[in-house]
Design an enzyme around this catalytic site. Structure first.
Site, PDB file in Angstrom:
ATOM      1  CB  VAL A 271      -2.373  -0.792  -3.576  1.00  0.00           C
ATOM      2  CG1 VAL A 271      -3.334   0.335  -3.948  1.00  0.00           C
ATOM      3  CG2 VAL A 271      -2.689  -1.326  -2.188  1.00  0.00           C
TER       4      VAL A 271
ATOM      5  N   GLY B  71      -1.994  -4.179 -11.244  1.00  0.00           N
ATOM      6  CA  GLY B  71      -2.144  -4.604 -12.626  1.00  0.00           C
ATOM      7  C   GLY B  71      -2.628  -6.037 -12.737  1.00  0.00           C
TER       8      GLY B  71
ATOM      9  CG  ASP C 129     -10.326   5.201  -7.849  1.00  0.00           C
ATOM     10  OD1 ASP C 129      -9.148   5.214  -7.468  1.00  0.00           O
ATOM     11  OD2 ASP C 129     -10.896   6.202  -8.328  1.00  0.00           O
ATOM     12  CG  MET C 130      -5.327   3.464  -6.070  1.00  0.00           C
ATOM     13  SD  MET C 130      -3.639   2.939  -6.488  1.00  0.00           S
ATOM     14  CE  MET C 130      -3.189   4.148  -7.719  1.00  0.00           C
TER      15      MET C 130
ATOM     16  CG  HIS D   6       7.101   6.102 -10.384  1.00  0.00           C
ATOM     17  ND1 HIS D   6       8.151   5.680 -11.168  1.00  0.00           N
ATOM     18  CD2 HIS D   6       6.031   5.359 -10.772  1.00  0.00           C
ATOM     19  CE1 HIS D   6       7.729   4.729 -11.996  1.00  0.00           C
ATOM     20  NE2 HIS D   6       6.455   4.524 -11.767  1.00  0.00           N
TER      21      HIS D   6
END
Length: 359
Positions: free
Chosen positions: A201, A204, A245-246, A263
């Protein structure tokens, strides 16, 4: 001198404080020197030389102007002190001469290595990233939510979407960081055992998923990310790319993998992602888990240098994108609030840990 006091502080302590401030003033030279070392190709020159290299040999290999050889000496003295290179003695025409060798750190910036971190260094020390921190005090007093909005006029991700060259450098930096997984992935076999599918997820260009798909051919890997990252990426039988879009959609799988994703976001957004994973696991008969590679702050057990690195990343994430690094207690709170019952933390990725989260 040490007994004379000024506002309750001795003169000796004041001069020690002055030295501390001096160090803070010039500390940015450490990161700029690291970037310069990568751009000059010092590690590559030593590696190609096949043995420790003298100053004159290094200057020649790097095509340094003769008038700057003395400056190269001062530069190498600093880099040796930083632990980037080592220093030894070699025989040169029956005389002992100083020479420079590689250290474990500098082997990570040799360009022909499969786990080269040079793109990470030059990417995260890109002028655009570094320049934004000149605006910190203005940002603190302004209304923008993130430093990047004060500097670039847009949120970080929107800025990347509009600047393809910067987005490419950012993705290359993240990809090079993921390549480090090749060093330990075989040792993680129990973690991936029994998995039939995995979604990377926010993965990239899918560097980590590619490593997993090659090491464990039985796992069907899917990389989910925005179009600018995954468009036209080559696919294989067990490595697919999905644009999306996650926060809106995460494909079903036996495992959901997040490498340095959480993060980047605040607790509210992280909770949304974890709840989506928890729902997917519930719809799969409670089969599945979440795998997270991220920083876990542990000021009590980590040494001072490691803690400082983690806190610097915490500052970087918070200022630029509104995210943060988390303590184990903060991670646990997220997991519990998302409906998970237990987790395990293994600090096997250097500054980062592998966290397994179970329903």
């Amino acid at each position: 001198m040490g007994d004379i006091e000024n506002d309750g502080v001795t003169v000796r302590e004041l001069f020690e404080g002055q030295a501390h401030l001096y160090k803070g003033i010039v500390k940015n030279l450490s990161s700029m020197s690291l970037k310069c070392a990568v751009e000059l190709g010092i590690a590559d020159a030593i590696h190609s030389h096949g043995r420790p290299i003298t100053l004159s040999e290094l200057a020649s290999a790097l095509n340094i102007q003769p008038t700057k050889t003395r400056s190269l000496f001062h530069f190498m003295r600093l880099l040796v002190h930083m632990g980037l290179y080592s220093k030894t003695k070699v025989d040169n025409h029956n005389e002992q001469e100083e020479a420079y060798g590689l250290t474990p750190t500098s082997t990570l910036i040799i360009k022909d290595k499969p786990y080269c971190l040079s793109p990470l260094v030059t990417g995260l020390l890109d002028q655009d990233y570094v320049s934004s921190f000149q605006h910190l005090s203005r940002w603190f007093k302004g209304n923008d939510l993130t430093l990047w909005e004060s500097f670039g006029g847009l949120k970080f991700w929107d800025y990347l979407n509009q600047n393809t060259a910067l987005a490419k450098r950012f993705n290359q930096a993240m990809e090079s960081d993921s390549e480090m997984a090749t060093l330990i992935v075989k040792d993680c076999k129990p973690i991936f055992q029994g998995l039939r599918s995995l979604v990377d997820v926010g993965g990239g260009t899918g560097a980590f998923a590619r490593i997993i798909s090659e090491a464990f051919p039985g796992i069907k890997c899917t990389v989910l990310d925005l179009p600018h990252a995954v468009t036209d990426m080559p696919q294989t039988d067990n490595l697919k790319y999905v644009e999306g879009d996650m926060f809106q959609f995460i494909p079903a799988a036996d495992a959901f993998f997040f490498k340095t994703v959480f993060h980047l976001f605040d607790d509210e957004d992280c909770l949304k992602l974890l709840k989506k994973c928890r729902e997917a696991i519930a719809s799969n008969g409670e089969r599945g888990k979440v795998l997270i590679v991220d920083i876990v702050i542990n000021e009590k057990e980590d040494d001072r240098e490691l803690t400082e690195a983690k806190l610097l990343f915490d500052t970087l994430m918070n200022f630029n994108v509104g995210g943060k690094e988390r303590t184990e207690q903060e991670w646990e709170s997220l997991f519990v609030n998302a409906g998970f019952t237990h987790y395990k933390v293994a600090p096997i990725f250097g500054i980062k840990s592998l966290i397994e989260v179970y329903p």
